[in-house]
Design a protein around this motif. Sequence first.
Motif, PDB file in Angstrom:
ATOM      1  N   CYS A 163      60.021  45.977  31.522  1.00 21.65           N
ATOM      2  CA  CYS A 163      59.725  47.336  31.973  1.00 21.65           C
ATOM      3  C   CYS A 163      60.359  47.623  33.335  1.00 21.65           C
ATOM      4  O   CYS A 163      60.433  48.773  33.745  1.00 21.65           O
ATOM      5  CB  CYS A 163      58.217  47.571  32.033  1.00 21.65           C
ATOM      6  N   SER A 164      60.778  46.580  34.037  1.00 24.59           N
ATOM      7  CA  SER A 164      61.451  46.659  35.338  1.00 24.59           C
ATOM      8  C   SER A 164      60.552  47.098  36.487  1.00 24.59           C
ATOM      9  O   SER A 164      61.057  47.423  37.559  1.00 24.59           O
ATOM     10  CB  SER A 164      62.689  47.547  35.256  1.00 24.59           C
ATOM     11  N   VAL A 165      59.241  47.106  36.289  1.00 18.81           N
ATOM     12  CA  VAL A 165      58.324  47.420  37.395  1.00 18.81           C
ATOM     13  C   VAL A 165      58.510  46.404  38.524  1.00 18.81           C
ATOM     14  O   VAL A 165      58.564  46.772  39.697  1.00 18.81           O
ATOM     15  CB  VAL A 165      56.856  47.439  36.904  1.00 18.81           C
ATOM     16  N   CYS A 166      58.671  45.132  38.179  1.00 20.76           N
ATOM     17  CA  CYS A 166      58.794  44.108  39.218  1.00 20.76           C
ATOM     18  C   CYS A 166      60.097  44.246  39.994  1.00 20.76           C
ATOM     19  O   CYS A 166      60.110  44.118  41.221  1.00 20.76           O
ATOM     20  CB  CYS A 166      58.663  42.712  38.628  1.00 20.76           C
ATOM     21  N   SER A 167      61.201  44.528  39.297  1.00 26.00           N
ATOM     22  CA  SER A 167      62.478  44.643  40.001  1.00 26.00           C
ATOM     23  C   SER A 167      62.537  45.902  40.858  1.00 26.00           C
ATOM     24  O   SER A 167      63.291  45.956  41.827  1.00 26.00           O
ATOM     25  CB  SER A 167      63.650  44.582  39.025  1.00 26.00           C
ATOM     26  N   ALA A 171      59.656  47.061  42.386  1.00 27.14           N
ATOM     27  CA  ALA A 171      58.721  46.762  43.473  1.00 27.14           C
ATOM     28  C   ALA A 171      59.264  45.703  44.426  1.00 27.14           C
ATOM     29  O   ALA A 171      59.018  45.764  45.629  1.00 27.14           O
ATOM     30  CB  ALA A 171      57.377  46.301  42.904  1.00 27.14           C
ATOM     31  N   ALA A 172      59.996  44.728  43.897  1.00 24.66           N
ATOM     32  CA  ALA A 172      60.506  43.612  44.705  1.00 24.66           C
ATOM     33  C   ALA A 172      61.947  43.295  44.307  1.00 24.66           C
ATOM     34  O   ALA A 172      62.236  42.246  43.725  1.00 24.66           O
ATOM     35  CB  ALA A 172      59.610  42.393  44.521  1.00 24.66           C
ATOM     36  N   PRO A 173      62.878  44.200  44.618  1.00 25.13           N
ATOM     37  CA  PRO A 173      64.264  44.017  44.178  1.00 25.13           C
ATOM     38  C   PRO A 173      64.967  42.802  44.781  1.00 25.13           C
ATOM     39  O   PRO A 173      65.952  42.320  44.217  1.00 25.13           O
ATOM     40  CB  PRO A 173      64.954  45.319  44.603  1.00 25.13           C
ATOM     41  N   GLU A 209      57.173  38.541  50.240  1.00 24.43           N
ATOM     42  CA  GLU A 209      55.949  37.997  49.634  1.00 24.43           C
ATOM     43  C   GLU A 209      55.015  39.142  49.236  1.00 24.43           C
ATOM     44  O   GLU A 209      54.478  39.162  48.122  1.00 24.43           O
ATOM     45  CB  GLU A 209      55.263  37.049  50.613  1.00 24.43           C
ATOM     46  N   GLN A 210      54.848  40.117  50.125  1.00 18.61           N
ATOM     47  CA  GLN A 210      53.978  41.260  49.843  1.00 18.61           C
ATOM     48  C   GLN A 210      54.517  42.078  48.678  1.00 18.61           C
ATOM     49  O   GLN A 210      53.753  42.544  47.835  1.00 18.61           O
ATOM     50  CB  GLN A 210      53.810  42.126  51.095  1.00 18.61           C
ATOM     51  N   GLN A 211      55.828  42.256  48.613  1.00 19.58           N
ATOM     52  CA  GLN A 211      56.425  42.998  47.492  1.00 19.58           C
ATOM     53  C   GLN A 211      56.181  42.274  46.177  1.00 19.58           C
ATOM     54  O   GLN A 211      55.926  42.917  45.151  1.00 19.58           O
ATOM     55  CB  GLN A 211      57.923  43.213  47.727  1.00 19.58           C
ATOM     56  N   CYS A 212      56.229  40.948  46.191  1.00 15.25           N
ATOM     57  CA  CYS A 212      55.956  40.181  44.965  1.00 15.25           C
ATOM     58  C   CYS A 212      54.494  40.331  44.549  1.00 15.25           C
ATOM     59  O   CYS A 212      54.196  40.449  43.358  1.00 15.25           O
ATOM     60  CB  CYS A 212      56.315  38.713  45.165  1.00 15.25           C
ATOM     61  N   ALA A 241      50.660  42.854  40.770  1.00 13.48           N
ATOM     62  CA  ALA A 241      49.553  43.775  40.532  1.00 13.48           C
ATOM     63  C   ALA A 241      49.960  44.928  39.616  1.00 13.48           C
ATOM     64  O   ALA A 241      49.156  45.425  38.837  1.00 13.48           O
ATOM     65  CB  ALA A 241      49.023  44.314  41.861  1.00 13.48           C
ATOM     66  N   ALA A 242      51.218  45.337  39.700  1.00 14.11           N
ATOM     67  CA  ALA A 242      51.692  46.484  38.917  1.00 14.11           C
ATOM     68  C   ALA A 242      52.146  46.118  37.514  1.00 14.11           C
ATOM     69  O   ALA A 242      52.287  46.993  36.655  1.00 14.11           O
ATOM     70  CB  ALA A 242      52.844  47.164  39.654  1.00 14.11           C
ATOM     71  N   CYS A 243      52.383  44.845  37.245  1.00 10.28           N
ATOM     72  CA  CYS A 243      52.895  44.416  35.942  1.00 10.28           C
ATOM     73  C   CYS A 243      51.914  44.807  34.831  1.00 10.28           C
ATOM     74  O   CYS A 243      50.763  44.372  34.833  1.00 10.28           O
ATOM     75  CB  CYS A 243      53.119  42.915  35.938  1.00 10.28           C
ATOM     76  N   PRO A 244      52.359  45.625  33.860  1.00  8.55           N
ATOM     77  CA  PRO A 244      51.428  46.112  32.835  1.00  8.55           C
ATOM     78  C   PRO A 244      50.999  45.057  31.826  1.00  8.55           C
ATOM     79  O   PRO A 244      50.009  45.250  31.126  1.00  8.55           O
ATOM     80  CB  PRO A 244      52.211  47.238  32.151  1.00  8.55           C
ATOM     81  N   VAL A 245      51.706  43.939  31.739  1.00 10.53           N
ATOM     82  CA  VAL A 245      51.361  42.910  30.759  1.00 10.53           C
ATOM     83  C   VAL A 245      50.976  41.574  31.416  1.00 10.53           C
ATOM     84  O   VAL A 245      50.864  40.557  30.744  1.00 10.53           O
ATOM     85  CB  VAL A 245      52.494  42.693  29.729  1.00 10.53           C
TER      86      VAL A 245
END
Length: 78
Positions: free
Chosen positions: A24-28, A30-32, A56-59, A64-68
């Motif tokens: 879903c690319s939420v992580c990339s 939030a923390a590119p 670290e905070q971005q990770c 927290a945002a990862c839907p799965v």
Amino acid sequence: AEHDQRYEDNVPGKWYVDKKCILCSVCSEAAPANFKESTTSDHDVVYKQPSSSDEEQQCVEAMAACPVEAIGNDGGAE
């Protein structure tokens, strides 16, 4: 996330993406500096472990945002 389900193409370290990832690319987003799409284009991976408190905070925010719930952290918060 499940450590025994982590993708092998994550870099070594406490942060990882497991096989529940749906790209879903939420992580990339939030923390590119730490997450990106895999070379196989079917999941995201940790390509660099965080090296600063900001990363670290971005990770943490990405996890927290990862839907799965596919992002894992074996080391706990630092």
